[in-house]
Design a protein around this motif. Structure first.
Motif, PDB file in Angstrom:
ATOM      1  N   VAL A 111       0.835  -1.193   0.000  1.00 29.64           N
ATOM      2  CA  VAL A 111       0.000   0.000   0.000  1.00 29.64           C
ATOM      3  C   VAL A 111       0.877   1.253   0.000  1.00 29.64           C
ATOM      4  O   VAL A 111       1.802   1.378   0.804  1.00 29.64           O
ATOM      5  CB  VAL A 111      -0.922   0.014   1.248  1.00 29.64           C
ATOM      6  CG1 VAL A 111      -1.690   1.330   1.344  1.00 29.64           C
ATOM      7  CG2 VAL A 111      -1.881  -1.177   1.210  1.00 29.64           C
ATOM      8  N   GLY A 112       0.597   2.170  -0.916  1.00 31.76           N
ATOM      9  CA  GLY A 112       1.254   3.464  -0.923  1.00 31.76           C
ATOM     10  C   GLY A 112       0.411   4.488  -0.192  1.00 31.76           C
ATOM     11  O   GLY A 112      -0.815   4.393  -0.182  1.00 31.76           O
ATOM     12  N   VAL A 113       1.069   5.450   0.439  1.00 32.53           N
ATOM     13  CA  VAL A 113       0.356   6.545   1.102  1.00 32.53           C
ATOM     14  C   VAL A 113       1.042   7.845   0.718  1.00 32.53           C
ATOM     15  O   VAL A 113       2.267   7.959   0.838  1.00 32.53           O
ATOM     16  CB  VAL A 113       0.405   6.431   2.637  1.00 32.53           C
ATOM     17  CG1 VAL A 113      -0.376   7.587   3.278  1.00 32.53           C
ATOM     18  CG2 VAL A 113      -0.126   5.096   3.121  1.00 32.53           C
ATOM     19  N   ILE A 114       0.280   8.822   0.232  1.00 30.82           N
ATOM     20  CA  ILE A 114       0.841  10.157   0.039  1.00 30.82           C
ATOM     21  C   ILE A 114       0.073  11.143   0.909  1.00 30.82           C
ATOM     22  O   ILE A 114      -1.122  10.961   1.168  1.00 30.82           O
ATOM     23  CB  ILE A 114       0.816  10.606  -1.448  1.00 30.82           C
ATOM     24  CG1 ILE A 114      -0.595  10.509  -2.036  1.00 30.82           C
ATOM     25  CG2 ILE A 114       1.780   9.763  -2.272  1.00 30.82           C
ATOM     26  CD1 ILE A 114      -0.690  11.022  -3.480  1.00 30.82           C
ATOM     27  N   GLY A 115       0.784  12.143   1.414  1.00 34.69           N
ATOM     28  CA  GLY A 115       0.150  13.108   2.299  1.00 34.69           C
ATOM     29  C   GLY A 115       1.063  14.305   2.519  1.00 34.69           C
ATOM     30  O   GLY A 115       2.109  14.428   1.873  1.00 34.69           O
ATOM     31  N   LEU A 172       6.810   6.024  -7.961  1.00 39.97           N
ATOM     32  CA  LEU A 172       6.647   5.379  -9.266  1.00 39.97           C
ATOM     33  C   LEU A 172       7.674   4.269  -9.465  1.00 39.97           C
ATOM     34  O   LEU A 172       7.472   3.354 -10.267  1.00 39.97           O
ATOM     35  CB  LEU A 172       6.753   6.420 -10.395  1.00 39.97           C
ATOM     36  CG  LEU A 172       5.558   7.376 -10.508  1.00 39.97           C
ATOM     37  CD1 LEU A 172       5.890   8.561 -11.409  1.00 39.97           C
ATOM     38  CD2 LEU A 172       4.322   6.649 -11.044  1.00 39.97           C
ATOM     39  N   GLU A 173       8.791   4.346  -8.721  1.00 36.76           N
ATOM     40  CA  GLU A 173       9.819   3.304  -8.841  1.00 36.76           C
ATOM     41  C   GLU A 173       9.414   2.016  -8.109  1.00 36.76           C
ATOM     42  O   GLU A 173       9.995   0.963  -8.324  1.00 36.76           O
ATOM     43  CB  GLU A 173      11.150   3.825  -8.264  1.00 36.76           C
ATOM     44  CG  GLU A 173      11.782   4.885  -9.165  1.00 36.76           C
ATOM     45  CD  GLU A 173      12.859   5.684  -8.447  1.00 36.76           C
ATOM     46  OE1 GLU A 173      13.178   5.348  -7.275  1.00 36.76           O
ATOM     47  OE2 GLU A 173      13.366   6.655  -9.038  1.00 36.76           O
ATOM     48  N   ASP A 174       8.410   2.152  -7.214  1.00 34.91           N
ATOM     49  CA  ASP A 174       7.932   0.985  -6.477  1.00 34.91           C
ATOM     50  C   ASP A 174       6.871   0.285  -7.324  1.00 34.91           C
ATOM     51  O   ASP A 174       5.745   0.738  -7.443  1.00 34.91           O
ATOM     52  CB  ASP A 174       7.330   1.440  -5.138  1.00 34.91           C
ATOM     53  CG  ASP A 174       6.818   0.274  -4.310  1.00 34.91           C
ATOM     54  OD1 ASP A 174       6.640  -0.828  -4.872  1.00 34.91           O
ATOM     55  OD2 ASP A 174       6.601   0.456  -3.108  1.00 34.91           O
ATOM     56  N   GLN A 195      -4.239   9.692 -10.713  1.00 34.26           N
ATOM     57  CA  GLN A 195      -4.528   8.386 -11.326  1.00 34.26           C
ATOM     58  C   GLN A 195      -3.811   8.267 -12.676  1.00 34.26           C
ATOM     59  O   GLN A 195      -3.263   7.213 -13.008  1.00 34.26           O
ATOM     60  CB  GLN A 195      -6.040   8.220 -11.504  1.00 34.26           C
ATOM     61  CG  GLN A 195      -6.465   6.846 -12.035  1.00 34.26           C
ATOM     62  CD  GLN A 195      -6.542   5.797 -10.938  1.00 34.26           C
ATOM     63  OE1 GLN A 195      -7.363   5.877 -10.048  1.00 34.26           O
ATOM     64  NE2 GLN A 195      -5.669   4.792 -10.998  1.00 34.26           N
ATOM     65  N   ASP A 196      -3.817   9.354 -13.411  1.00 35.39           N
ATOM     66  CA  ASP A 196      -3.170   9.402 -14.715  1.00 35.39           C
ATOM     67  C   ASP A 196      -1.670   9.109 -14.583  1.00 35.39           C
ATOM     68  O   ASP A 196      -1.092   8.319 -15.348  1.00 35.39           O
ATOM     69  CB  ASP A 196      -3.396  10.809 -15.306  1.00 35.39           C
ATOM     70  CG  ASP A 196      -3.015  10.870 -16.771  1.00 35.39           C
ATOM     71  OD1 ASP A 196      -3.134   9.849 -17.457  1.00 35.39           O
ATOM     72  OD2 ASP A 196      -2.592  11.955 -17.215  1.00 35.39           O
ATOM     73  N   VAL A 197      -1.037   9.708 -13.578  1.00 33.67           N
ATOM     74  CA  VAL A 197       0.405   9.551 -13.381  1.00 33.67           C
ATOM     75  C   VAL A 197       0.743   8.166 -12.816  1.00 33.67           C
ATOM     76  O   VAL A 197       1.695   7.526 -13.251  1.00 33.67           O
ATOM     77  CB  VAL A 197       0.944  10.668 -12.446  1.00 33.67           C
ATOM     78  CG1 VAL A 197       2.380  10.374 -12.009  1.00 33.67           C
ATOM     79  CG2 VAL A 197       0.860  12.023 -13.139  1.00 33.67           C
ATOM     80  N   ILE A 198      -0.044   7.697 -11.875  1.00 31.69           N
ATOM     81  CA  ILE A 198       0.289   6.429 -11.184  1.00 31.69           C
ATOM     82  C   ILE A 198      -0.133   5.214 -12.017  1.00 31.69           C
ATOM     83  O   ILE A 198       0.399   4.110 -11.850  1.00 31.69           O
ATOM     84  CB  ILE A 198      -0.351   6.381  -9.772  1.00 31.69           C
ATOM     85  CG1 ILE A 198       0.328   5.333  -8.881  1.00 31.69           C
ATOM     86  CG2 ILE A 198      -1.837   6.097  -9.822  1.00 31.69           C
ATOM     87  CD1 ILE A 198       1.581   5.818  -8.214  1.00 31.69           C
ATOM     88  N   GLY A 199      -1.070   5.401 -12.943  1.00 31.87           N
ATOM     89  CA  GLY A 199      -1.483   4.296 -13.821  1.00 31.87           C
ATOM     90  C   GLY A 199      -2.749   3.613 -13.360  1.00 31.87           C
ATOM     91  O   GLY A 199      -3.100   3.627 -12.175  1.00 31.87           O
ATOM     92  N   ASP A 200      -3.417   2.955 -14.299  1.00 32.37           N
ATOM     93  CA  ASP A 200      -4.729   2.363 -14.031  1.00 32.37           C
ATOM     94  C   ASP A 200      -4.689   1.159 -13.110  1.00 32.37           C
ATOM     95  O   ASP A 200      -5.705   0.773 -12.534  1.00 32.37           O
ATOM     96  CB  ASP A 200      -5.367   1.910 -15.363  1.00 32.37           C
ATOM     97  CG  ASP A 200      -5.941   3.087 -16.116  1.00 32.37           C
ATOM     98  OD1 ASP A 200      -6.026   4.168 -15.510  1.00 32.37           O
ATOM     99  OD2 ASP A 200      -6.296   2.929 -17.296  1.00 32.37           O
TER     100      ASP A 200
END
Lengths: 272, 272
Positions: A111-115, A172-174, A195-200
């Motif tokens: 799981v990724g988390v951004i904040g 994005l490297e993960d 969503q566009d950057v991280i991919g579908d």
């Protein structure tokens, strides 16, 4: 129980939570306070965030709210436990609902988390996830540029995409994460770009919808739902900052004109 | 809090709730009791359902559970309010979580509900939906043949499809509903058949996943999560009936062999 639900945020991000509360709990009345003047909270010290949060809480307590939703991840990270302990009304934060949704969605436990810096530094998401499932692997990343960008009204376009791409470089490297928690209520406003950057292939979770759902659960569990048949909610929105940007962002969230905004000075209103 | 979560059901249907609890709360221990001997509860009187439910509850209370999940819609309809009032531990039913999920999903406010005769007769889903949103239009239908069919282990194939088609005849004439609540925890076991008959355009909601999610919410809200680092849950499954069918159904839900089943006589164990 026809008292209102109080919602606080450092700025406009919490409006995404307010929108979901209005959609999922159409009989409930909201009183929203966004501390736009002092936004962002992310880079501030714990002490400062706690002080500002209590000023907002005191403002809403005077309006006799029946529940408090802390619709700001930074404020949740630093004050939720304290608020839950000291207030007599139920207090809901935005971190635990997002964490629970991630646990429901992830298939591979990555799981990724951004904040904001404050939220990520606090480790609150990692704690919330581990409290439920120790096998989750968490990749947490602070994105300090997102909130100022959103508060300026930049929600899409090349500039937004450039900022998001640069901010997410290490994430994005993960290649493992299959679920990404938007650990800030401002981020749903740039969800399409993220969503566009991280991919579908990555499920992007907005904690706003999940928080509204859990607020509904707790209201019912505590017998606080407004079941009056003549419910006709008249929401109130307060901001400590300028009405212009607040109304603009609100318009893009609610897809309708909102005429019930007021600017307040909570430092004055509260610190007497 | 390393005490177990107690789960009761009229038979095997509640195992779908147990499965989701295990998936979404992997550090928690479950104690499950299915009253397979006296299943189905659907056609029984309110008085009988209340008596049987209390017998199950008393059996689990002796095992010092920290939360009770009533994983049976009929029992929830007739006893939830009473159990919540009389027990010191939090009690979660399966009706409100399904209702909340339907409110989240429906786009046109037309919601179908299928369940046992007891559940539908009680009007519990309609009440739960109206408590949150008065503009929901509810089409409720009793499907008394489904539970006996599932308890016989018939989960798919021509026979199952025939029974589902005949049972849903009047609901199929309602072209408006965009969301269908499976108002019985046995029904997720024939969800594929139901989806096949009702068509792809209708969102079919299994209350099991939603109930587990809300159990997680309440556990955390009440500070009851098991956060011990050495958690290694050893679940216990009890049935009042034959182990054969119980094990067979459990195997198809959990996709693994379960070796911790026990038959108990709760009438004896409880009514002393």
């Amino acid at each position: 129980m026809n008292q209102a639900i109080g919602v606080i945020d450092s700025g406009v991000g919490g409006l995404t939570v307010a929108h979901e509360l209005m959609r999922q709990l159409p009989r409930e009345t909201l009183i929203y306070l966004g501390d736009t003047l002092r936004c962002p909270y992310g880079p501030r010290s714990e002490e400062e965030v706690r002080k500002f949060t209590w000023e907002m809480v005191d403002f809403l307590l005077e309006k006799d709210i029946k529940m408090l939703v802390v619709a700001c991840n930074t404020a949740t990270a630093f004050t939720l436990a304290e608020l839950q302990e000291k207030l007599d009304i139920p207090v809901i934060g935005v971190i635990q609902p997002g964490a629970r949704a991630a646990i429901k969605f992830t298939q591979n436990s990555n799981v990724g988390v951004i904040g904001t810096e404050g939220t990520i530094r606090s480790g609150a998401y990692t704690t919330a996830l581990y409290n439920i499932n120790l096998d989750i692997h968490v990749n947490a990343l602070a994105c300090p540029l997102f909130v100022p960008m959103v508060e300026q009204g930049i929600l899409s376009g090349p500039k937004a995409k450039e900022v998001v791409e640069e901010s997410l470089t290490t994430l994005l490297e993960d290649k493992q994460i299959d679920t990404l928690i938007l650990g800030c209520t401002h981020y749903p406003l740039i969800k399409d770009t993220i969503q566009d950057v991280i991919g579908d292939k990555v499920m992007v979770i907005s904690s706003s919808e999940e928080t509204a759902r859990e607020a509904s659960t707790i209201l019912e569990f505590r017998n606080l739902l407004n079941t009056a048949t003549s419910s006709n909610p008249r929401h109130q929105f307060y901001t400590t900052g300028e009405l212009n940007i607040f109304s603009k962002i609100a318009g893009s969230i609610f897809n309708e004109s909102m005429d019930n905004f007021t600017t307040v000075t909570i430092e004055k209103a509260v610190i007497q």
